[in-house]
Design a protein around this motif. Structure first.
Motif, PDB file in Angstrom:
ATOM      1  N   ALA A   1     -10.108 -17.719  18.097  1.00 16.31           N
ATOM      2  CA  ALA A   1     -11.175 -16.736  18.289  1.00 16.31           C
ATOM      3  C   ALA A   1     -10.890 -15.464  17.500  1.00 16.31           C
ATOM      4  CB  ALA A   1     -11.330 -16.421  19.772  1.00 16.31           C
ATOM      5  N   GLN A   2      -9.630 -15.025  17.485  1.00 11.87           N
ATOM      6  CA  GLN A   2      -9.254 -13.807  16.762  1.00 11.87           C
ATOM      7  C   GLN A   2      -9.485 -13.956  15.259  1.00 11.87           C
ATOM      8  OE1 GLN A   2      -5.248 -12.548  17.700  1.00 11.87           O
ATOM      9  NE2 GLN A   2      -5.549 -12.925  19.886  1.00 11.87           N
ATOM     10  N   PHE A   3      -9.167 -15.129  14.727  1.00 12.46           N
ATOM     11  CA  PHE A   3      -9.277 -15.341  13.277  1.00 12.46           C
ATOM     12  C   PHE A   3     -10.613 -15.938  12.855  1.00 12.46           C
ATOM     13  CE2 PHE A   3      -4.526 -15.762  13.886  1.00 12.46           C
ATOM     14  CZ  PHE A   3      -4.229 -14.524  13.346  1.00 12.46           C
ATOM     15  N   GLY A   4     -11.453 -16.275  13.822  1.00 15.11           N
ATOM     16  CA  GLY A   4     -12.760 -16.822  13.490  1.00 15.11           C
ATOM     17  C   GLY A   4     -12.702 -18.196  12.870  1.00 15.11           C
TER      18      GLY A   4
ATOM     19  N   ALA B   1       3.541 -15.790  24.220  1.00 15.07           N
ATOM     20  CA  ALA B   1       2.849 -17.071  24.165  1.00 15.07           C
ATOM     21  C   ALA B   1       1.768 -17.024  23.092  1.00 15.07           C
ATOM     22  CB  ALA B   1       2.233 -17.387  25.519  1.00 15.07           C
ATOM     23  N   LEU B   2       1.644 -18.108  22.342  1.00 13.66           N
ATOM     24  CA  LEU B   2       0.643 -18.224  21.295  1.00 13.66           C
ATOM     25  C   LEU B   2      -0.343 -19.317  21.701  1.00 13.66           C
ATOM     26  CD1 LEU B   2       3.014 -18.056  18.187  1.00 13.66           C
ATOM     27  CD2 LEU B   2       1.737 -16.186  19.256  1.00 13.66           C
ATOM     28  N   VAL B   3      -1.526 -18.894  22.124  1.00 13.93           N
ATOM     29  CA  VAL B   3      -2.536 -19.819  22.643  1.00 13.93           C
ATOM     30  C   VAL B   3      -3.531 -20.143  21.541  1.00 13.93           C
ATOM     31  CG1 VAL B   3      -4.280 -20.213  24.416  1.00 13.93           C
ATOM     32  CG2 VAL B   3      -2.254 -18.802  24.927  1.00 13.93           C
ATOM     33  N   GLU B   4      -3.686 -21.419  21.260  1.00 14.80           N
ATOM     34  CA  GLU B   4      -4.534 -21.851  20.149  1.00 14.80           C
ATOM     35  C   GLU B   4      -5.954 -21.296  20.245  1.00 14.80           C
ATOM     36  OE1 GLU B   4      -4.619 -26.045  19.617  1.00 14.80           O
ATOM     37  OE2 GLU B   4      -2.463 -26.222  19.248  1.00 14.80           O
ATOM     38  N   THR B   5      -6.561 -21.383  21.421  1.00 13.65           N
ATOM     39  CA  THR B   5      -7.955 -20.943  21.562  1.00 13.65           C
ATOM     40  C   THR B   5      -8.085 -19.443  21.321  1.00 13.65           C
ATOM     41  OG1 THR B   5      -7.582 -20.775  23.961  1.00 13.65           O
ATOM     42  CG2 THR B   5      -8.624 -22.793  23.134  1.00 13.65           C
TER      43      THR B   5
ATOM     44  N   SER C   1     -11.563 -22.645  13.678  1.00 18.98           N
ATOM     45  CA  SER C   1     -11.411 -23.659  14.718  1.00 18.98           C
ATOM     46  C   SER C   1      -9.940 -23.738  15.122  1.00 18.98           C
ATOM     47  CB  SER C   1     -11.883 -25.017  14.201  1.00 18.98           C
ATOM     48  OG  SER C   1     -11.002 -25.496  13.200  1.00 18.98           O
ATOM     49  N   LYS C   2      -9.652 -24.541  16.124  1.00 18.52           N
ATOM     50  CA  LYS C   2      -8.271 -24.667  16.576  1.00 18.52           C
ATOM     51  C   LYS C   2      -7.403 -25.453  15.591  1.00 18.52           C
ATOM     52  CE  LYS C   2      -8.983 -26.430  20.669  1.00 18.52           C
ATOM     53  NZ  LYS C   2      -8.654 -26.949  22.021  1.00 18.52           N
ATOM     54  N   THR C   3      -8.024 -26.254  14.737  1.00 20.05           N
ATOM     55  CA  THR C   3      -7.245 -27.107  13.831  1.00 20.05           C
ATOM     56  C   THR C   3      -6.347 -26.321  12.879  1.00 20.05           C
ATOM     57  OG1 THR C   3      -8.888 -28.880  13.939  1.00 20.05           O
ATOM     58  CG2 THR C   3      -7.359 -28.897  12.069  1.00 20.05           C
ATOM     59  N   PRO C   4      -6.859 -25.324  12.120  1.00 19.62           N
ATOM     60  CA  PRO C   4      -5.955 -24.567  11.239  1.00 19.62           C
ATOM     61  C   PRO C   4      -4.901 -23.785  12.015  1.00 19.62           C
ATOM     62  CG  PRO C   4      -8.151 -23.599  11.250  1.00 19.62           C
ATOM     63  CD  PRO C   4      -8.264 -24.927  11.924  1.00 19.62           C
ATOM     64  N   VAL C   5      -5.242 -23.343  13.224  1.00 23.18           N
ATOM     65  CA  VAL C   5      -4.261 -22.641  14.054  1.00 23.18           C
ATOM     66  C   VAL C   5      -3.146 -23.594  14.442  1.00 23.18           C
ATOM     67  CG1 VAL C   5      -3.858 -21.486  16.264  1.00 23.18           C
ATOM     68  CG2 VAL C   5      -5.929 -20.990  14.958  1.00 23.18           C
ATOM     69  N   ARG C   6      -3.528 -24.799  14.845  1.00 23.01           N
ATOM     70  CA  ARG C   6      -2.533 -25.794  15.243  1.00 23.01           C
ATOM     71  C   ARG C   6      -1.605 -26.140  14.073  1.00 23.01           C
ATOM     72  NH1 ARG C   6      -5.827 -29.585  16.677  1.00 23.01           N
ATOM     73  NH2 ARG C   6      -6.119 -28.652  18.750  1.00 23.01           N
ATOM     74  N   GLU C   7      -2.181 -26.309  12.886  1.00 20.34           N
ATOM     75  CA  GLU C   7      -1.375 -26.642  11.716  1.00 20.34           C
ATOM     76  C   GLU C   7      -0.441 -25.490  11.329  1.00 20.34           C
ATOM     77  OE1 GLU C   7      -1.151 -29.638  10.285  1.00 20.34           O
ATOM     78  OE2 GLU C   7      -2.430 -30.219  11.975  1.00 20.34           O
TER      79      GLU C   7
ATOM     80  N   TYR D   1      -4.322 -18.956   5.496  1.00 15.75           N
ATOM     81  CA  TYR D   1      -4.710 -17.623   5.948  1.00 15.75           C
ATOM     82  C   TYR D   1      -4.157 -17.338   7.344  1.00 15.75           C
ATOM     83  CZ  TYR D   1      -7.755 -14.266   8.345  1.00 15.75           C
ATOM     84  OH  TYR D   1      -8.224 -13.239   9.119  1.00 15.75           O
ATOM     85  N   VAL D   2      -4.341 -18.290   8.254  1.00 16.98           N
ATOM     86  CA  VAL D   2      -3.862 -18.122   9.625  1.00 16.98           C
ATOM     87  C   VAL D   2      -2.334 -18.057   9.645  1.00 16.98           C
ATOM     88  CG1 VAL D   2      -3.731 -19.193  11.911  1.00 16.98           C
ATOM     89  CG2 VAL D   2      -5.892 -19.210  10.642  1.00 16.98           C
ATOM     90  N   LEU D   3      -1.694 -18.908   8.850  1.00 15.51           N
ATOM     91  CA  LEU D   3      -0.230 -18.933   8.776  1.00 15.51           C
ATOM     92  C   LEU D   3       0.318 -17.581   8.350  1.00 15.51           C
ATOM     93  CD1 LEU D   3       2.485 -20.496   8.699  1.00 15.51           C
ATOM     94  CD2 LEU D   3       1.921 -21.145   6.357  1.00 15.51           C
ATOM     95  N   ASP D   4      -0.223 -17.019   7.278  1.00 13.88           N
ATOM     96  CA  ASP D   4       0.244 -15.722   6.789  1.00 13.88           C
ATOM     97  C   ASP D   4      -0.004 -14.621   7.815  1.00 13.88           C
ATOM     98  OD1 ASP D   4       1.182 -16.758   4.449  1.00 13.88           O
ATOM     99  OD2 ASP D   4      -0.524 -16.134   3.226  1.00 13.88           O
ATOM    100  N   ALA D   5      -1.155 -14.676   8.484  1.00 10.59           N
ATOM    101  CA  ALA D   5      -1.501 -13.638   9.455  1.00 10.59           C
ATOM    102  C   ALA D   5      -0.563 -13.673  10.657  1.00 10.59           C
ATOM    103  CB  ALA D   5      -2.948 -13.800   9.903  1.00 10.59           C
TER     104      ALA D   5
END
Length: 218
Positions: A41-44, A33-37, A46-52, A14-18
Motif C-alpha cells: 500500500a505504501q509503495f502503490g 515487522a515488515l508486512v507485505e500488505t 501489488s504484494k508480489t514485488p514486495v514479496r520478491e 524499486y521496492v527493494l531499493d526503497a
C-alpha cells in the motif's frame, strides 16, 4: 540506426531499493515487522514485488523470514557484528593485497570516497563506503573471492548504520579510508592490507565493546 530504449526499473527493484534505504537510515529499525500488505500500500504496488524484494533482502541478510513471526528487520548485536566482521577480516585484506600487487585501477575507490564525503544522509554514506571497500577487493583477480565478500556487504552496512546511530564515527573512518587508499596507490600491498585489517577490527571493537577478532586472526 534505431535507438534502444532505456529499460524501466522493475517494481521489485524499486521496492527493494526503497526498503533497503529505509533499513539503512533507521526508518525501519532492527526488529521491525515488515508486512507485505502494508508495504504494498505504501509503495502503490501489488504484494508480489514486495514479496520478491523481501526474499532478496533475506538473502543478503538484512531481514529475517520466520514461518511463524513473519518478516522482520534483522537485529544487530555483538555476535552478529563479530560474525560479519570475522569474514571480512579473513578475506578483505588479502583481496586488497592482491589488487595492489596486480596494479589494479583504484579510481573507483577514490570516487567513492568523494561521494561519501558529500553524502546527505547515513544511507548515502553507507552505500558510498560499501562501494569504496568493493572497489578495493573486486579487482583482486579472484571472482569467487569478490562474490564471497559481496555476500556480506548489506550486513556490514546494517552493522555500521546501527553503530552510527549510537555514536557517529564516520569522520574517523573516512580518515582511515584515505590512509588505506594512499598506501594502495603507492603500491604498498602489505601496508594497505594491514591498514584495512586494523580499520575493520577497530570499528567493531568501538561499536560493540568486548567484541573483537576471534583467536587465530592477526
Amino acid at each position: 540506426m534505431t535507438s534502444v530504449p532505456t529499460p524501466i526499473p522493475s517494481r521489485t527493484h524499486y521496492v527493494l531499493d526503497a526498503i533497503r534505504h529505509r533499513i539503512l537510515t533507521g526508518q525501519l529499525p532492527p526488529g521491525r515487522a515488515l508486512v507485505e500488505t502494508e508495504l504494498a500500500a505504501q509503495f502503490g504496488v501489488s504484494k508480489t514485488p514486495v514479496r520478491e524484494a523481501l526474499k532478496t533482502l533475506a538473502g543478503t541478510g538484512l531481514v529475517v523470514m520466520n514461518e511463524y513471526k513473519g518478516v522482520t528487520v534483522r537485529r544487530v548485536d555483538a555476535d552478529m557484528a563479530r560474525e560479519v566482521h570475522d569474514v571480512r577480516l579473513l578475506l578483505e585484506p588479502e583481496a586488497l593485497r592482491r589488487s595492489v600487487v596486480r596494479g589494479a585501477c583504484l579510481d573507483p575507490a577514490r570516487e567513492a570516497l568523494t561521494r561519501a564525503d558529500a553524502a546527505a544522509d547515513t544511507a548515502e554514506r553507507s552505500l558510498a563506503n560499501r562501494e569504496f571497500h568493493r572497489a578495493l577487493y573486486l579487482p583482486c583477480g579472484n571472482p569467487l573471492l569478490g562474490r564471497m565478500l559481496d555476500e556480506v556487504r548489506d550486513q556490514a552496512a546494517l552493522v555500521s548504520a546501527v553503530a552510527w546511530a549510537n555514536e557517529p564515527s564516520w569522520d574517523r573512518e573516512a580518515a582511515e579510508h584515505r590512509e588505506i587508499l594512499r598506501l594502495a596507490l603507492e603500491g604498498d600491498a602489505d601496508g594497505a592490507a594491514s591498514a584495512l585489517h586494523a580499520h575493520i577490527a577497530s570499528f567493531v571493537r568501538r561499536a560493540f565493546p568486548g567484541t573483537g577478532p576471534t583467536e587465530g586472526q592477526r
